[in-house]
Design a protein around this motif. Structure first.
Motif, PDB file in Angstrom:
ATOM      1  N   LEU A  29      13.694  -7.021 -43.303  1.00 14.18           N
ATOM      2  CA  LEU A  29      13.373  -6.836 -41.894  1.00 14.18           C
ATOM      3  C   LEU A  29      12.160  -7.672 -41.528  1.00 14.18           C
ATOM      4  CD1 LEU A  29      13.787  -2.963 -41.722  1.00 14.18           C
ATOM      5  CD2 LEU A  29      15.383  -4.696 -40.916  1.00 14.18           C
ATOM      6  N   LEU A  30      12.133  -8.135 -40.304  1.00 12.84           N
ATOM      7  CA  LEU A  30      10.982  -8.879 -39.816  1.00 12.84           C
ATOM      8  C   LEU A  30       9.849  -7.907 -39.530  1.00 12.84           C
ATOM      9  CD1 LEU A  30      12.824 -11.273 -37.364  1.00 12.84           C
ATOM     10  CD2 LEU A  30      12.042 -11.761 -39.685  1.00 12.84           C
ATOM     11  N   SER A  60      13.480 -13.021 -24.557  1.00 10.12           N
ATOM     12  CA  SER A  60      12.996 -13.215 -23.199  1.00 10.12           C
ATOM     13  C   SER A  60      14.202 -13.401 -22.291  1.00 10.12           C
ATOM     14  CB  SER A  60      12.083 -14.436 -23.129  1.00 10.12           C
ATOM     15  OG  SER A  60      12.829 -15.610 -23.362  1.00 10.12           O
ATOM     16  N   ASP A  61      13.978 -13.479 -21.010  1.00 11.13           N
ATOM     17  CA  ASP A  61      15.070 -13.688 -20.060  1.00 11.13           C
ATOM     18  C   ASP A  61      15.766 -15.023 -20.267  1.00 11.13           C
ATOM     19  OD1 ASP A  61      13.294 -12.005 -17.410  1.00 11.13           O
ATOM     20  OD2 ASP A  61      14.670 -11.222 -18.905  1.00 11.13           O
ATOM     21  N   SER A  62      15.062 -16.010 -20.817  1.00 10.54           N
ATOM     22  CA  SER A  62      15.629 -17.337 -21.020  1.00 10.54           C
ATOM     23  C   SER A  62      16.520 -17.397 -22.263  1.00 10.54           C
ATOM     24  CB  SER A  62      14.530 -18.385 -21.141  1.00 10.54           C
ATOM     25  OG  SER A  62      13.748 -18.119 -22.296  1.00 10.54           O
ATOM     26  N   GLY A  63      16.557 -16.328 -23.066  1.00 18.29           N
ATOM     27  CA  GLY A  63      17.412 -16.308 -24.242  1.00 18.29           C
ATOM     28  C   GLY A  63      16.746 -16.792 -25.514  1.00 18.29           C
ATOM     29  N   GLY A  64      15.517 -17.303 -25.436  1.00 16.88           N
ATOM     30  CA  GLY A  64      14.817 -17.765 -26.619  1.00 16.88           C
ATOM     31  C   GLY A  64      14.138 -16.624 -27.339  1.00 16.88           C
ATOM     32  N   ALA A  65      13.878 -16.809 -28.604  1.00 15.22           N
ATOM     33  CA  ALA A  65      13.226 -15.756 -29.393  1.00 15.22           C
ATOM     34  C   ALA A  65      11.719 -15.858 -29.245  1.00 15.22           C
ATOM     35  CB  ALA A  65      13.617 -15.895 -30.864  1.00 15.22           C
ATOM     36  N   GLN A  66      11.090 -14.718 -29.145  1.00 11.99           N
ATOM     37  CA  GLN A  66       9.630 -14.640 -29.079  1.00 11.99           C
ATOM     38  C   GLN A  66       9.145 -13.678 -30.128  1.00 11.99           C
ATOM     39  OE1 GLN A  66       8.793 -13.256 -25.153  1.00 11.99           O
ATOM     40  NE2 GLN A  66       8.685 -15.308 -24.307  1.00 11.99           N
ATOM     41  N   ILE A  67       7.962 -13.927 -30.635  1.00 12.76           N
ATOM     42  CA  ILE A  67       7.382 -13.012 -31.642  1.00 12.76           C
ATOM     43  C   ILE A  67       6.277 -12.211 -31.011  1.00 12.76           C
ATOM     44  CG2 ILE A  67       6.189 -12.884 -33.838  1.00 12.76           C
ATOM     45  CD1 ILE A  67       7.710 -15.309 -34.724  1.00 12.76           C
TER      46      ILE A  67
END
Length: 62
Positions: free
Chosen positions: A47-48, A55-62
């Motif tokens: 697990l991370l 996000s709304d743009s579909g990209g992953a954020q940490i």
């Protein structure tokens, strides 16, 4: 503990004719595809720490 997850599609050809493989090294998580004659192995890495948030743009954020 729940059952192990099984793949639905071959990662190489996309076919659904998969069978558990006992011949691969380690033997755990190994699968054979009857359509393309490839063998592959699945492995859970863990697990991370923080998980991924979308996000709304579909990209992953940490």
């Amino acid at each position: 503990m729940s059952e192990r997850a099984a793949p639905f599609y071959c990662p190489y050809c996309g076919d659904e004719d998969l069978r558990p493989s006992e011949t691969a090294e380690g033997g755990h998580g190994a699968w054979e595809c009857a359509a393309c004659s490839r063998a592959f192995q699945l492995k859970f890495l863990g697990l991370l720490a923080q998980g991924l948030k979308r996000s709304d743009s579909g990209g992953a954020q940490i």
